[in-house]
Design an enzyme around this catalytic site. Structure first.
Site, PDB file in Angstrom:
ATOM      1  N   ASP A 161       6.724 -16.219 -10.068  1.00 15.00           N
ATOM      2  CA  ASP A 161       6.902 -14.813 -10.441  1.00 15.00           C
ATOM      3  C   ASP A 161       8.357 -14.368 -10.610  1.00 15.00           C
ATOM      4  OD1 ASP A 161       4.194 -14.399 -10.497  1.00 15.00           O
ATOM      5  OD2 ASP A 161       4.075 -13.579  -8.474  1.00 15.00           O
ATOM      6  N   ASP A 196       8.218 -14.219  -1.380  1.00 17.85           N
ATOM      7  CA  ASP A 196       8.552 -13.120  -0.481  1.00 17.85           C
ATOM      8  C   ASP A 196       7.749 -13.138   0.828  1.00 17.85           C
ATOM      9  OD1 ASP A 196      10.389 -11.041  -0.905  1.00 17.85           O
ATOM     10  OD2 ASP A 196       8.719  -9.602  -0.780  1.00 17.85           O
ATOM     11  N   THR A 226       8.404 -19.669  -6.383  1.00 18.62           N
ATOM     12  CA  THR A 226       7.288 -18.856  -6.891  1.00 18.62           C
ATOM     13  C   THR A 226       7.461 -18.686  -8.394  1.00 18.62           C
ATOM     14  OG1 THR A 226       6.334 -16.626  -7.019  1.00 18.62           O
ATOM     15  CG2 THR A 226       8.531 -16.759  -6.122  1.00 18.62           C
ATOM     16  N   ARG A 250       1.148 -10.113 -10.492  1.00 25.00           N
ATOM     17  CA  ARG A 250       0.391  -8.974  -9.971  1.00 25.00           C
ATOM     18  C   ARG A 250       1.295  -7.766  -9.788  1.00 25.00           C
ATOM     19  NH1 ARG A 250      -2.937 -11.398  -5.321  1.00 25.00           N
ATOM     20  NH2 ARG A 250      -3.918 -12.630  -6.935  1.00 25.00           N
ATOM     21  N   ASP A 293      10.228 -12.983  -8.493  1.00 27.42           N
ATOM     22  CA  ASP A 293      10.279 -11.597  -8.001  1.00 27.42           C
ATOM     23  C   ASP A 293      10.934 -11.466  -6.624  1.00 27.42           C
ATOM     24  OD1 ASP A 293       8.296 -12.913  -6.627  1.00 27.42           O
ATOM     25  OD2 ASP A 293       6.847 -11.275  -6.720  1.00 27.42           O
ATOM     26  N   GLY A 351       1.526 -19.054  -2.888  1.00 26.65           N
ATOM     27  CA  GLY A 351       1.085 -19.675  -4.143  1.00 26.65           C
ATOM     28  C   GLY A 351       1.986 -20.849  -4.488  1.00 26.65           C
ATOM     29  N   ARG A 396      -2.406 -19.542   2.627  1.00 28.81           N
ATOM     30  CA  ARG A 396      -1.989 -18.229   3.114  1.00 28.81           C
ATOM     31  C   ARG A 396      -2.694 -18.055   4.446  1.00 28.81           C
ATOM     32  NH1 ARG A 396      -2.464 -16.671  -2.843  1.00 28.81           N
ATOM     33  NH2 ARG A 396      -0.313 -16.419  -3.471  1.00 28.81           N
TER      34      ARG A 396
HETATM   35  O1  F6P Z   1       2.287 -17.212  -6.876  1.00 28.29           O
HETATM   36  C1  F6P Z   1       2.324 -15.985  -7.479  1.00 28.29           C
HETATM   37  C2  F6P Z   1       1.018 -15.725  -8.148  1.00 28.29           C
HETATM   38  O2  F6P Z   1       0.760 -16.752  -9.060  1.00 28.29           O
HETATM   39  C3  F6P Z   1       0.939 -14.390  -8.838  1.00 28.29           C
HETATM   40  O3  F6P Z   1       1.513 -14.350 -10.108  1.00 28.29           O
HETATM   41  C4  F6P Z   1      -0.535 -14.147  -8.841  1.00 28.29           C
HETATM   42  O4  F6P Z   1      -0.796 -12.787  -8.889  1.00 28.29           O
HETATM   43  C5  F6P Z   1      -0.993 -14.754  -7.544  1.00 28.29           C
HETATM   44  O5  F6P Z   1      -0.033 -15.711  -7.203  1.00 28.29           O
HETATM   45  C6  F6P Z   1      -2.358 -15.373  -7.600  1.00 28.29           C
HETATM   46  O6  F6P Z   1      -2.693 -15.831  -6.348  1.00 28.29           O
HETATM   47  P1  F6P Z   1      -3.964 -16.724  -6.009  1.00 28.29           P
HETATM   48  O7  F6P Z   1      -3.592 -18.147  -6.259  1.00 28.29           O
HETATM   49  O8  F6P Z   1      -4.225 -16.483  -4.575  1.00 28.29           O
HETATM   50  O9  F6P Z   1      -5.070 -16.295  -6.909  1.00 28.29           O
END
Ligand code: F6P
Length: 350
Positions: A158, A134, A156, A202, A160, A42, A103
């Protein structure tokens, strides 16, 4: 280490361990001359500042820097080209990542990882700098286990990643969420409503917890702490009403619950008009804050220093407020948890 790529005979790389350079004599390690940089997973505000720092500090130190587009996907496909000083002009303040991100399922397969490592050889890249979370670092570790020197820079929203106190993008996303929630409070107050706001996260509640403190939320729900709807949501709102409150802010991390469902249940049980708002990807965009620009820039410089000092397979981290680095295998083994006291203190403010 040299592994031949063959579609019909994919090697099992799961038991390989990335070389630890902690106690290695730098004189016995080959220096890097040409490096690649990519952003993965992300996106996060500050990724452009990270790339810019790697490019500028790298070139200023005599390295050649190549940009890989679309993360690991672009790596195994060979979407790789040189980046110069001027290519990163005017990028520091921009959100998103101009190298783009993805991804890649193919890369995660052993055959894809081997193919990506081969592509590094084809382009003469001696090392790879990866900005991401991560999952992106696990990808970097897989490459390191094949003998590719790597450096990870945490990016990121998050926050995390266990081995670092801070990840690039976290501050900007929290400020974005805070500004949005302040606006939602205005209208919740005018209409005497309950505003239920879903923020990103998430698996991690860091954004929800801190934004909840900053916006004076009555209720904060995070994935790390199971909650009882009657006691932890309804009771708090009703107690607030008894004390004279006329509007309410409930913040829920996406991994803890669904804003629409929670708003419906609050309205049904209390009669208080409730409205859900999902902030979603809004939190991933925007111009990075000072915190994110400076951290991204200094972590990028530190990544180049690691490479110049032949300190490979590292994650750049913030520890006790200082930028430093840790071995990638060790770093990925560290899990992050929200200290109990932070949750207790947030509850004491509602
Ligand atoms: O980058 C982390 C994040 O933003 C999370 O907080 C979230 O759950 C996820 O990515 C969303 O991913 P996507 O962009 O694939 O919907």
């Amino acid at each position: 280490m040299h592994i031949e790529y063959d579609d019909n005979n994919v090697p099992d790389i799961s038991s390989l361990v990335a070389k630890n350079y902690d106690n290695v004599n730098p004189d016995e390690v080959a220096p890097v001359k040409r490096i690649g940089v990519l952003t993965s997973g992300g996106d996060a505000p500050g990724m452009n500042a990270t790339i810019r720092a790697v490019v500028r500090a790298g070139i200023n130190s005599g390295l050649e820097v190549y940009g890989v587009t679309r993360g690991y996907h672009g790596l195994w496909k060979g979407e790789i080209s040189p980046i110069g000083m001027r290519d990163v002009s005017d990028t520091l303040q921009r959100g998103g990542t101009f190298l783009m991100t993805a991804r890649s399922k193919t890369f995660e397969e052993p055959a894809g990882t081997v193919k990506a490592a081969k592509m590094m050889e084809v382009y003469g890249l001696d090392a790879l700098v990866v900005s991401g979370g991560d999952g992106s670092f696990k990808g970097a570790r897989a490459l390191a286990r094949l003998g590719v020197p790597v450096i990870g820079i945490p990016g990121t929203i998050d926050n995390d990643i266990g081995c670092t106190e801070y990840t690039i993008g976290y501050d900007t996303s929290m400020n974005t969420a805070m500004e949005a929630i302040d606006k939602l409070r205005d209208t919740a107050s005018s209409h005497e409503r309950c505003s239920v706001i879903e923020v990103m996260g998430r698996r991690a509640g860091y954004i929800a917890l801190n934004v909840g403190i900053a916006t004076g939320a009555e209720v904060i729900l995070i994935p790390e702490v199971p909650f009882d709807f009657d006691k932890d949501v309804l009771r708090v709102i009703l107690d607030g009403r008894n004390k004279g409150k006329r509007h309410y802010i409930v913040i829920v991390a996406e991994g803890a619950g669904d804003a629409t469902d929670i708003a419906t249940r609050i309205e049904a049980a209390t009669g208080i008009e409730s409205r859900p708002t999902i902030l979603g990807h809004l939190q991933r965009g925007g111009s990075p804050t000072l915190r994110d620009r400076t951290t991204a820039s200094l972590m990028g410089v530190h990544a180049i220093d690691c490479l110049l000092n032949k300190k490979y397979n590292r994650i750049i981290v913030e520890k006790a407020g200082k930028i430093t680095d840790i071995d990638i295998e060790e770093g990925l083994a560290i899990k992050k948890t929200i200290p109990e006291i932070e949750i207790t203190n947030a509850n004491r403010l509602s």
